[in-house]
Write a protein that holds these residues in place. Structure first.
Motif, PDB file in Angstrom:
ATOM      1  N   LEU A  84      -8.314   0.747   7.401  1.00  0.00           N
ATOM      2  CA  LEU A  84      -7.258  -0.024   6.745  1.00  0.00           C
ATOM      3  C   LEU A  84      -5.869   0.547   7.005  1.00  0.00           C
ATOM      4  O   LEU A  84      -4.866  -0.074   6.642  1.00  0.00           O
ATOM      5  N   GLY A  85      -5.784   1.723   7.590  1.00  0.00           N
ATOM      6  CA  GLY A  85      -4.491   2.354   7.811  1.00  0.00           C
ATOM      7  C   GLY A  85      -3.731   1.728   8.967  1.00  0.00           C
ATOM      8  O   GLY A  85      -4.324   1.134   9.883  1.00  0.00           O
ATOM      9  N   GLY A 117      -3.575   3.124   3.873  1.00  0.00           N
ATOM     10  CA  GLY A 117      -4.554   2.059   3.693  1.00  0.00           C
ATOM     11  C   GLY A 117      -5.236   2.120   2.343  1.00  0.00           C
ATOM     12  O   GLY A 117      -5.156   1.190   1.548  1.00  0.00           O
ATOM     13  N   ASP A 138      -2.717  -0.630  14.164  1.00  0.00           N
ATOM     14  CA  ASP A 138      -3.450  -0.599  12.894  1.00  0.00           C
ATOM     15  C   ASP A 138      -4.890  -0.156  13.127  1.00  0.00           C
ATOM     16  O   ASP A 138      -5.191   0.494  14.125  1.00  0.00           O
ATOM     17  N   ASN A 142       0.822  -1.205   0.000  1.00  0.00           N
ATOM     18  CA  ASN A 142       0.000   0.000   0.000  1.00  0.00           C
ATOM     19  C   ASN A 142       0.859   1.259   0.000  1.00  0.00           C
ATOM     20  O   ASN A 142       2.065   1.221  -0.245  1.00  0.00           O
TER      21      ASN A 142
END
Length: 532
Positions: free
Chosen positions: A230-231, A221, A253, A203
């Protein structure tokens, strides 16, 4: 862009019971002294003030044109008031997005169709047909030998530079760090712009905090607007021969689209904590993660709103504790000061507030007039949301500090789609010059607008120019530092060549360099002119 927060809207529900009073208040008298019903636009003005101002500064109709209000902004605002369909039109929303909490959108409309139509009528009646252009003339190409433009040895097609920096922790010659979001790689370049190391990262990395033995990475993310968690924050180990080695497990996360990190000891325990700007989309927050040691972190939320885009740690009240200055975009735009009270506690103070349509992008703290107080250098220019039209108020601003953290605008230079500005004494004459980039420049009118150098001539007069070579990229990121250790500030620009394009592409950015180094070759004369 304006994102109405459901929890804030709940504060004004009580107003609905008095809607009859509202209408009687704005009634007017006819020639016989009798009261007449307000026009739709008059009623809409009061309704817009009541509902829009519950979350941010009231957006004046003059900020954008009629078409953009009625076809772009307002249809996207309707769902925040529980209006998902109106006059046969289905308004865009993320109601079915599993990452949006159930109470974000109102279960029932907070306005009747008649009241919503009044708001539409108000903006349609009072917005201009077109916005005025920016009044500054074309940028001349610089003829003075201040910068020598250099390209890295490594070249490749379609560069997507999501991060560039001049690492301050590798003196005397500093390395340049670059992250490419499409290749999902981080590269390290020496002062001769030769790639010396790299590491594969899943990513896009959009920010890096550099420490002696590691790099702390901010993994967004997913770069497009979303609310997925998602980061994550990752590490690259530098202990072994100072080469890149990625740690398998992230520090933490489940972050909502983080865009910046800052490592700083906030509670005085001699361990560096990590500030995280979770920009998000409809949801987001500014948080700090308390370092508990042994790789453990505890999350503390400072402000639970989307749009946190940039933070600076600085002791604003001179009590020995690092305070936090934070810029928010995405709705309630502005700069907030979080004063450190010790023991992990912070007070909040709104320093500056901007209309929700400005598209705030960056800020810095700089003493421009030499009075010992830090002033604010601010840019706005994000133009990818619901109002992608050229705006005359996009550009570079300076707000002067009166010494009591009260700020007044002193200077403005218009730049379409301005994304970042950094102030340094680039020419060595004793005052602060400004380097600025634009990601949404008006390349059809002024192709040099992507990079602007504002040379300080004194008395708040800045002479603007550009460089011919900077037309070879679309600059999303920029940093300033001393690459070769000669004591002069250099500039690095990152080329995000395949970004959202609302203007015609006049240059071959996709075959441009991944970054440019503007090496400072000024004579750095010692004759300093007075500050502004």
């Amino acid at each position: 862009m304006c994102y109405l927060c459901w929890t804030r809207l709940m504060r004004i529900i009580f107003l609905l019971s008095g809607i009859g009073v509202i209408y009687s208040t704005i009634s007017c008298h006819n020639s016989h002294g009798a009261k007449s019903a307000p026009t739709a636009a008059e009623a809409g003005k009061l309704l817009a003030h009541q509902y829009c101002q519950s979350c941010h500064i009231f957006p004046e109709p003059s900020l954008i044109d009629k078409k953009t209000w009625t076809n772009g902004v307002l249809p996207n605002m309707g769902p925040r008031l529980g209006i998902f369909n109106f006059a046969g039109q289905t308004y865009p929303s993320r109601k079915s997005d599993p990452h949006i909490t159930n109470n974000f959108y109102p279960e029932h409309p907070m306005l009747s169709d008649h009241e919503w139509q009044d708001i539409l009528s108000y903006y349609e009646a009072n917005a201009p047909d077109t916005l005025a252009g920016q009044d500054r003339g074309s940028l001349p190409i610089s003829s003075h030998p201040l910068f020598k433009v250099l390209k890295p040895k490594k070249q490749y097609s379609n560069p997507v530079s999501t991060y560039v920096s001049i690492d301050p922790l590798a003196p005397p010659a500093r390395r340049i760090l670059q992250s490419d979001g499409q290749l999902q790689m981080i590269y390290s370049y020496n002062d001769h712009l030769i790639a010396t190391d790299s590491v594969k990262i899943n990513n896009m990395i959009v920010d890096i905090a550099s420490e002696e033995d590691k790099l702390i990475l901010c993994n967004i993310g997913q770069i497009n607007p979303n609310d997925a968690t998602l980061g994550k924050i990752q590490e690259v180990d530098l202990k072994e021969k100072k080469s890149f080695k990625q740690d398998v497990l992230p520090l933490f996360d489940s972050l909502r689209r983080p865009v910046q990190i800052l490592d700083v000891d906030l509670n005085g325990d001699q361990r560096k904590d990590i500030l995280v700007c979770e920009f998000g989309n409809l949801l987001g927050q500014l948080s700090w993660f308390e370092n508990k040691g042994n790789g453990k972190f505890e999350k503390h939320i400072l402000r639970a709103v989307p749009g946190a885009i940039h933070v600076i740690a600085q002791d604003a009240n001179q009590d020995g504790l690092p305070d936090i200055w934070a810029l928010f975009a995405q709705g309630d735009e502005g700069i907030v000061l979080f004063t450190n009270k010790g023991n992990g506690q912070f007070d909040q103070q709104q320093i500056l507030r901007f209309p929700p349509i400005y598209g705030s992008t960056s800020f810095d703290l700089v003493d421009f007039n030499g009075d010992g107080y830090l002033d604010i250098l601010y840019t706005c220019g994000d133009n990818a949301d619901f109002s992608p039209v050229l705006k005359p108020y996009h550009g570079v601003y300076i707000f002067l500090n009166d010494g009591k953290q009260h700020f007044q605008q002193k200077y403005f230079y218009p730049i379409h789609g301005c994304y970042k500005a950094i102030a340094r004494d680039f020419d060595g004459d004793g005052d602060m010059d400004i380097a600025a980039i634009s990601f949404f420049a008006d390349y059809s009118i002024d192709p040099g607008e992507g990079f602007v150098y504002l040379e300080n001539k004194g008395d708040w007069n800045f002479e603007a120019s550009t460089l011919q070579e900077t037309r070879t990229g679309r600059w999303l990121t920029m940093d300033v530092g001393d690459v070769d250790g000669d004591g002069k500030p250099d500039i690095v620009l990152g080329n995000f060549s395949v970004g959202p394009t609302i203007i015609k592409t006049y240059y071959d950015w996709k075959n441009g360099p991944p970054f440019l180094l503007l090496k400072n070759v000024s004579s750095r004369n010692s004759n300093s002119k007075s500050r502004n």
